[in-house]
Design an enzyme around this catalytic site. Structure first.
Site, PDB file in Angstrom:
ATOM      1  N   GLU A 226      -4.474   1.312  -8.225  1.00 12.36           N
ATOM      2  CA  GLU A 226      -3.553   2.285  -8.821  1.00 12.36           C
ATOM      3  C   GLU A 226      -2.760   1.608  -9.927  1.00 12.36           C
ATOM      4  O   GLU A 226      -2.574   2.169 -10.995  1.00 12.36           O
ATOM      5  CB  GLU A 226      -2.604   2.872  -7.757  1.00 12.36           C
ATOM      6  CG  GLU A 226      -1.606   3.856  -8.365  1.00 12.36           C
ATOM      7  CD  GLU A 226      -0.754   4.614  -7.352  1.00 12.36           C
ATOM      8  OE1 GLU A 226      -1.163   4.739  -6.187  1.00 12.36           O
ATOM      9  OE2 GLU A 226       0.325   5.092  -7.754  1.00 12.36           O
ATOM     10  N   ARG A 304       8.593   6.281  -0.017  1.00 17.25           N
ATOM     11  CA  ARG A 304       7.783   7.092   0.897  1.00 17.25           C
ATOM     12  C   ARG A 304       7.950   6.615   2.347  1.00 17.25           C
ATOM     13  O   ARG A 304       7.883   7.397   3.282  1.00 17.25           O
ATOM     14  CB  ARG A 304       6.312   7.107   0.476  1.00 17.25           C
ATOM     15  CG  ARG A 304       5.519   8.228   1.140  1.00 17.25           C
ATOM     16  CD  ARG A 304       4.085   8.311   0.634  1.00 17.25           C
ATOM     17  NE  ARG A 304       3.907   9.132  -0.541  1.00 17.25           N
ATOM     18  CZ  ARG A 304       3.691  10.459  -0.514  1.00 17.25           C
ATOM     19  NH1 ARG A 304       3.643  11.114   0.627  1.00 17.25           N
ATOM     20  NH2 ARG A 304       3.535  11.129  -1.634  1.00 17.25           N
ATOM     21  N   GLU A 706      -5.106  10.660   2.359  1.00 21.40           N
ATOM     22  CA  GLU A 706      -4.297   9.678   3.067  1.00 21.40           C
ATOM     23  C   GLU A 706      -3.945  10.027   4.513  1.00 21.40           C
ATOM     24  O   GLU A 706      -3.902   9.140   5.363  1.00 21.40           O
ATOM     25  CB  GLU A 706      -3.003   9.420   2.285  1.00 21.40           C
ATOM     26  CG  GLU A 706      -3.261   8.762   0.950  1.00 21.40           C
ATOM     27  CD  GLU A 706      -2.016   8.688   0.095  1.00 21.40           C
ATOM     28  OE1 GLU A 706      -1.530   9.752  -0.331  1.00 21.40           O
ATOM     29  OE2 GLU A 706      -1.531   7.577  -0.139  1.00 21.40           O
TER      30      GLU A 706
HETATM   31  N1  LUZ Z   1       1.427   6.806  -5.834  1.00 23.35           N
HETATM   32  C1  LUZ Z   1       2.530   7.079  -6.532  1.00 23.35           C
HETATM   33  C2  LUZ Z   1       1.234   7.293  -4.607  1.00 23.35           C
HETATM   34  O1  LUZ Z   1       2.673   6.592  -7.640  1.00 23.35           O
HETATM   35  N2  LUZ Z   1       3.452   7.901  -6.002  1.00 23.35           N
HETATM   36  C3  LUZ Z   1       3.342   8.441  -4.775  1.00 23.35           C
HETATM   37  O2  LUZ Z   1       4.202   9.175  -4.318  1.00 23.35           O
HETATM   38  C4  LUZ Z   1       2.188   8.116  -4.034  1.00 23.35           C
HETATM   39  N3  LUZ Z   1       2.025   8.589  -2.806  1.00 23.35           N
HETATM   40  C5  LUZ Z   1       0.947   8.259  -2.130  1.00 23.35           C
HETATM   41  C6  LUZ Z   1       0.000   7.440  -2.704  1.00 23.35           C
HETATM   42  N4  LUZ Z   1       0.144   6.967  -3.926  1.00 23.35           N
HETATM   43 MO1  MOS Z   2      -2.847   5.677  -3.428  1.00 26.38          MO
HETATM   44  S1  MOS Z   2      -1.945   4.570  -2.019  1.00 26.38           S
HETATM   45  O1  MOS Z   2      -3.538   4.936  -4.702  1.00 26.38           O
HETATM   46  O2  MOS Z   2      -2.980   7.237  -3.099  1.00 26.38           O
END
Ligand code: LUZ
Ligand code: MOS
Length: 760
Positions: A226, A304, A706
């Site tokens: 990510e 989160r 998820e």
């Molecule tokens: N990525 C992000 C995430 O940038 N913001 C989020 O709230 C998130 N939640 C789950 C997985 N990736």
């Molecule tokens: Mo994510 S933890 O790349 O949804």
């Protein structure tokens, strides 16, 4: 419909970054990472590397032409270490050579002298030192302090929750190709092409429109790409620019494991208070997040954690403390669940301990506290269309929990050296990026004159099936066979300002955008047909490739109508943009309506522990899950089973072992064990809730990426309960994962050695 890449995957023909034929003169990069976890760089000797025949250049911080800093939230991370190394493996120099082998040899020839500084790997220690990435925050609902006195049962404890390696099959990689007029094209294994584009542009000192990022697919991401695919793309790009040649950087497994961040380990303190009827009256938790050396995504991950700290439970009084603690580990990052699992795990520990003190089953407490319509979470969002109780009740009944309890009790009474255990895990997971602005999706749909269709969205195919979902959506809206539709690579010149494929939201955001684009094209086409049939276009539809008037098929096919539309000079391409309504969240107060909706479910896991060896086996997983209306059942099942496997792995086999000097000891597949097919439950039962609509998801679907991860938490408790049927558990701190070694030590604490396992 099946996963559209499956025939390519099973025959080994799917193309990843380095499978595309190499452009002429392409060079190969390798990274020299710090051999020490913390210290000042005294001297760096790169001459020996530069002298190796075939090495074309060795580059450091000083050579970066544009911005030298990167970072998802704050530009706090030097792309290459400047004068201080912050973790073992911290990239210092890039060797570019004619072959990957020569580049690797070049890395071995680099040498460095470091004036070592203290290495901190424990977040409690970092917290005590005041080494935090942001101010420690406290979130409250009601007031816990006056309530403790009214509780019949109070339990306090500590948790040591380990991280997790993403272990995508495809390690991080990028190929950068310099183009005319200073432009750069980068093929990158990234979940976030626009972030990669922005950082590559920054590092090159170019405007973003001169940088094109293209992503066909990833061999897994799970959050690990990510934010942290960016680094390697930037390194390939700036060295390509300096050498004027294409450069490819493919991390080996050991480098990928030691240089990139993982799921955040946490240390936690909890206190829970209940009434004698099993109602949770107050819950207090402190999260010490092991953030690693730089910010990366630690703040939103921690956010989160805070949001999901009460998981699927209605708790009137809550206090949550959250600290992002800087340690000398690679910056930890997004990983499926994004902090949610860490928030949920500790509450299950609290419930487990309370149950044991009260002499009741944990599921007795769980069932008395489930969220319901009208419940307002500590962050202000009211629960609507709640299916939590329904998934729980269906699980209790369908999986005959009471019968199972009796069968396991009698099994354990009859067997001395083999014990069984089971546990239930309800999950309530919020769907949306908590950064509200990220909740936007774009889709570009083209219908060609032969009637074939292509769709490009901001969604990244990482094995999860987004391409298949987009094809299924086009097929349903157009009323044509999926075989006529192709999903394209994700490319920043076709879609701008792409949100990362993350947060389980990729199908939601890009699928809804695709529906909008398809409808726009279809409206134009049906308008053309309406002229032909001299009727109102609302009477017309397309089913299985044939134009229908009302319920009767006309003579006109999809192809014919496409051509007619083209000759009528009506558009056959459209761009759809979607953003979910009614989201707002104040990140400072931690208050608002961050989620579009919730995904609900309940999971049962049954285990058997060999009490001589400490080994165990997962006998069964049985899940009741709320999917809304599934788009492609096999794709969703793949996500649920894959998420479950990863969740079980996190709490059982997967152990990241760091040495005291900050070196990752479990840095290869020989020392880091993830679940395989053999380890997975013999019986995997999945019941989808029936007759549920989700207006928030495309075609009534629900996000699925998820939430199933957290079902795996049940395996931890199922194993513990089997162990407890053998011998009482005595520990000052609950430690996760429950590896076979740790199970063995819990079974025979008298032989486990005098050295306390409590780390700090
Ligand atoms: N990525 C992000 C995430 O940038 N913001 C989020 O709230 C998130 N939640 C789950 C997985 N990736
Ligand atoms: Mo994510 S933890 O790349 O949804």
């Amino acid at each position: 419909m099946r996963h559209c890449d499956s025939h390519l995957h099973v025959s080994g023909r799917s193309e990843y970054v380095d499978d595309v034929p190499a452009p002429a003169g392409m060079l190969h990069a390798a990274v020299f990472g710090s051999p020490k976890a913390h210290g000042k760089i005294l001297s760096l000797d790169l001459e020996a590397a530069k002298a190796i025949p075939g090495v074309r250049g060795v580059f450091t911080y000083e050579d970066i032409p544009g911005s030298k800093l990167i970072g998802a939230l704050a530009l706090d991370e030097p792309l290459l270490a400047q004068d201080e190394v912050m973790y073992h493996g911290h990239p210092i120099a890039i060797v570019v050579a004619e072959t990957p082998e020569i580049a690797a040899k070049g890395v071995l020839a680099c040498s460095i002298e470091v004036d070592e500084l203290p290495v901190v790997t424990c977040p409690r220690e970092a917290f005590a030192n005041g080494d935090l990435l942001q101010e420690t925050r406290v979130f409250e609902k009601g007031s816990v302090d006056p309530v403790w006195a009214a509780c019949d049962v109070i339990v306090e404890g500590k948790v040591d929750l380990a991280g997790q390696e993403h272990l995508y099959l495809e390690t991080n990689r990028a190929r950068a190709i310099p183009r005319e007029d200073g432009q750069m094209t980068v093929y990158s294994s990234t979940q976030s092409p626009s972030a990669t584009q922005k950082h590559v542009a920054g590092v090159l000192g170019l405007p973003m429109h001169k940088v094109e990022i293209d992503v066909k697919r990833l061999g897994g991401g799970f959050g690990g790409k990510e934010d942290q695919a960016t680094h390697w793309a930037c390194m390939a790009a700036f060295t390509a620019k300096l050498l004027g040649k294409p450069v490819q950087l493919v991390l080996g497994r050991v480098d990928d494991m030691r240089m990139t961040g993982k799921r955040h380990p946490y240390k936690q303190d909890f206190k829970i208070g209940l009434s004698s009827e099993g109602k949770i009256l107050a819950y207090e938790v402190s999260h010490f997040q092991n953030s690693g050396a730089f910010m990366d995504l630690s703040a939103p991950v921690l956010e989160r954690t805070v949001l999901h700290s009460t998981n699927a439970y209605a708790i009137p009084n809550v206090r949550i403390r959250a600290a992002a603690c800087r340690t000398n580990l690679p910056p930890n990052t997004a990983y499926r669940g994004f902090g949610g699992p860490q928030g949920m795990f500790v509450l299950e520990v609290a419930i487990e301990q309370a149950a044991s003190k009260m002499g009741v089953a944990a599921d007795w407490i769980q069932s008395r506290n489930l969220v319901h319509d009208g419940y307002v979470f500590h962050y202000g969002q009211e629960v609507e269309a709640c299916n939590q109780q329904r998934t729980w009740d269906e699980a209790m009944e369908r999986f005959d929990i009471e019968g199972l309890r009796k069968r396991i009790e009698s099994f354990n009474a009859e067997n001395r050296m083999v014990k069984k255990g089971f546990a239930l895990m309800p999950v309530c997971f919020g769907i949306s990026f908590t950064k509200t602005f990220l909740n936007q999706g774009s889709s570009l749909v083209h219908v060609y004159t032969d009637g074939s269709v292509s769709v490009t969205t901001g969604g990244i195919e990482m094995g999860q099936g987004i391409s298949s979902n987009m094809i299924a959506i086009c097929s349903r809206i157009f009323g044509i066979s999926p075989t006529r539709i192709k999903s394209n690579s994700t490319n920043t010149t076709r879609i701008a300002n792409i949100s990362p494929s993350a947060a389980s939201a990729t199908s939601d955001l890009n699928g809804n955008a695709t529906i909008i684009a398809c409808r726009e094209i279809l409206d134009g086409m049906l308008g053309v047909a309406a002229k032909e049939f001299d009727c109102d276009s609302s009477e017309l539809s397309i089913r299985e490739g044939i134009v229908y008037q009302g319920d009767s098929a006309t003579e006109m096919t999809w192809e014919q109508l496409v051509l007619k539309t083209y000759f009528s000079r009506v558009q056959l391409m459209a761009h759809g943009f979607y953003t979910p309504p009614n989201l707002h969240f104040d990140p400072v107060k931690g208050y608002g309506r961050p989620f579009h909706y919730y995904t609900y479910g309940t999971c049962l896991i049954e285990t058997t522990v060999d009490c001589l060896r400490g080994t165990y086996k997962i006998d069964a997983s049985r899940i009741v899950h709320d999917l809304g209306r599934t788009i492609i059942p096999t794709v969703d099942r793949g996500q649920i089973e894959g998420g479950l496997a990863q969740g079980i792995g996190w709490v059982t086999l997967e152990e990241l072992a760091f040495k005291e000097d900050g070196r990752l000891a479990s840095h290869a597949l020989s020392t880091y064990k993830a679940p395989d097919a053999e380890f997975m439950p013999d019986e995997m039962e999945l019941k989808l809730l029936e007759n549920v609509e989700n207006p928030g998801g495309p075609l009534g679907s629900k996000a699925v990426g998820e939430p199933p991860f957290m079902y795996g938490i049940a395996a931890f408790f199922a194993i513990r309960r089997a162990v407890e049927a053998f011998t009482p558990l005595k520990e000052d701190e609950i430690r996760c994962p429950m590896t076979p070694e740790r199970v063995l030590m819990s079974l025979y604490p008298e032989f486990a050695g005098s050295k306390s396992e409590v780390s700090c």
